[in-house]
Design an enzyme around this catalytic site. Structure first.
Site, PDB file in Angstrom:
ATOM      1  N   GLY A 178       0.786  -1.308  -0.064  1.00 30.18           N
ATOM      2  CA  GLY A 178       0.045  -0.029   0.072  1.00 30.18           C
ATOM      3  C   GLY A 178       0.857   1.154   0.118  1.00 30.18           C
ATOM      4  CG  ASP A 179       3.243   2.501   3.470  1.00 28.64           C
ATOM      5  OD1 ASP A 179       3.237   3.463   4.046  1.00 28.64           O
ATOM      6  OD2 ASP A 179       2.383   1.727   3.812  1.00 28.64           O
ATOM      7  CG  LEU A 180       6.428  -0.481  -0.768  1.00 30.47           C
ATOM      8  CD1 LEU A 180       7.056  -1.911  -0.862  1.00 30.47           C
ATOM      9  CD2 LEU A 180       7.604   0.250  -0.672  1.00 30.47           C
ATOM     10  CB  THR A 183       6.336   5.229  -2.975  1.00 36.67           C
ATOM     11  OG1 THR A 183       6.352   5.329  -1.771  1.00 36.67           O
ATOM     12  CG2 THR A 183       7.607   5.729  -3.557  1.00 36.67           C
TER      13      THR A 183
END
Length: 409
Positions: A178-180, A183
């Site tokens: 989810g973060d990556l 990003t």
């Protein structure tokens, strides 16, 4: 501590980025911009710095330790400590914004506005500013203020429900996807907005949500549902419809085998010494082999038999450039793989007495302006004097005044 020297100007040379973000999605986006040549300034609250400074593993010499997690996602940045809760701190940020090109933050929507330094305020100071905001649910919509983490995005974006084995509870993807994913979309959006700003003099808000980013990674699941009403379910190591395209056992572990097209399947039949299989009328076309019943009954047993007697290394050597077959490797095997070194995907940064940090490199390879990922990360507020003098035009007396007032550490 941070080595900011560049062997040659990067693709983003001359671009100044203010990084107010924390932990992963925002810091990684800003780090990619730093790798590509931008001057990135990491701004942290000196009383509540980036929590990832405390994440393991640690470089240590016995008397001091430094988070390798933080180092990997904040390499190549200048460090400034700034208390944005104070009026003077807000003014310092505004002075920095005047000469910045990009600002990256990943606070919950509304946080920066509540502090009095939201996008609407900062764009009046610098109309060319690209303001990149990464959040769980985005800057708009009824859910925008909800707290969110990576698992929130995997759950709300549909990916979690698709992962795991049939008949078993779903399993989250094993990294913070989810973060990556946020990003990567944030970097793309930032670069697009930066190009527009350079051409027109007009900046904009880049609004990237983790949930949106995950949804955009669900491949055919959305159209499977909207066109045919099919709800994606866990499929284990199999693809939902491409076959064979999964994990198989071999003599000393597992490999991925993906010869599903007619050309690749026929090549595999020859490679493993069973050319007669190519002519089997039940499985002689890709369309026939994709049938789930036919695949499980006839195709899969053939592949299992092909691979069972060989080691991973033998199979990779046999397959070569002919058939897609790859050993399932541990991260240690990946780091030590000669192919990884050939692509410069492990780089080293020198942390002096703390030792050398080996970390992943930059996957974007530019022929004329190569990235510079092998740099150290900043200590908290390490470059405050330099940044405030160069970017905001403060003299030593003004910096000392701010420090005495507690605005700077």
């Amino acid at each position: 501590m941070t080595d900011m020297s560049l062997p040659a100007p990067g693709a983003l040379d001359g671009v100044t980025v203010l990084d107010l973000s924390r932990v992963l999605a925002g810091p990684y986006a800003a780090q990619m911009l730093a790798d590509l040549g931008a001057m990135v300034i990491k701004i942290e609250n000196p009383r509540d710095p980036d929590v990832s400074r405390g994440f393991p593993p640690y470089l240590t010499d016995g008397d001091e330790e430094f988070s390798a997690y933080y180092a990997q996602y904040n390499r190549g940045k200048l460090g400034v400590g700034l208390d944005l809760a104070s009026d003077e701190g807000k003014e310092v940020l505004k002075d920095l914004v005047r000469n910045a090109d990009v600002l990256v933050e990943n606070f919950r929507p509304g946080t920066m506005a509540k502090l009095g330094v939201g996008y609407d305020v900062l764009r009046e100071i610098n109309p060319k500013l690209v303001y990149t905001a990464i959040s769980g649910y985005g800057q708009t919509g009824s859910r925008s203020r909800r707290p969110a983490f990576d698992n929130t995005a995997q759950a709300a974006g549909g990916l979690w429900s698709m992962s795991g084995y049939p008949g078993q509870p779903p399993v989250r993807v094993g990294v913070t996807i989810g973060d990556l994913s946020a990003t990567l979309f944030a970097v793309v959006g930032t670069l697009a907005a930066l190009r527009h700003a350079e051409a027109t003099g007009v900046g904009q808000l880049v609004d990237v949500a983790q949930v949106d980013s995950i949804m955009a990674l669900t491949e055919t699941a959305v159209v499977d549902y909207t066109v045919g009403g099919k709800v994606a379910e866990p499929a284990g190591n199999q693809h939902s419809w491409v076959k064979p395209y999964e994990l198989f056992d071999c003599a000393d572990g597992q490999v991925f085998f993906g010869a599903y097209t007619d050309k690749l399947w026929n090549a595999a039949c020859d490679l493993f010494g069973t050319p007669e299989v190519k002519a089997d009328p039940e499985i002689d076309t890709m369309r026939k082999r994709l049938d789930p019943e036919v695949y499980e009954r006839k195709v899969k047993p053939i592949v299992v038999d092909w691979l069972a007697g060989y080691t991973k290394a033998e199979l990779e050597q046999m397959a070569g450039d002919v058939v897609p077959l790859t050993a399932i490797k541990t991260i240690g095997e990946v780091v030590d793989d000669p192919g990884t070194a050939e692509r410069d995907m492990i780089v080293e940064a020198d942390y002096g007495d703390l030792g050398m940090l080996r970390m992943f490199g930059q996957p974007i390879k530019l022929s004329a302006t190569p990235a510079t990922p092998a740099r150290t990360a900043n200590r908290l507020a390490e470059h405050a004097d330099q940044v405030l003098a160069d970017l905001a035009g403060y003299d030593a007396a003004r910096i000392a005044e701010l420090r005495a007032a507690g605005v700077l550490p």
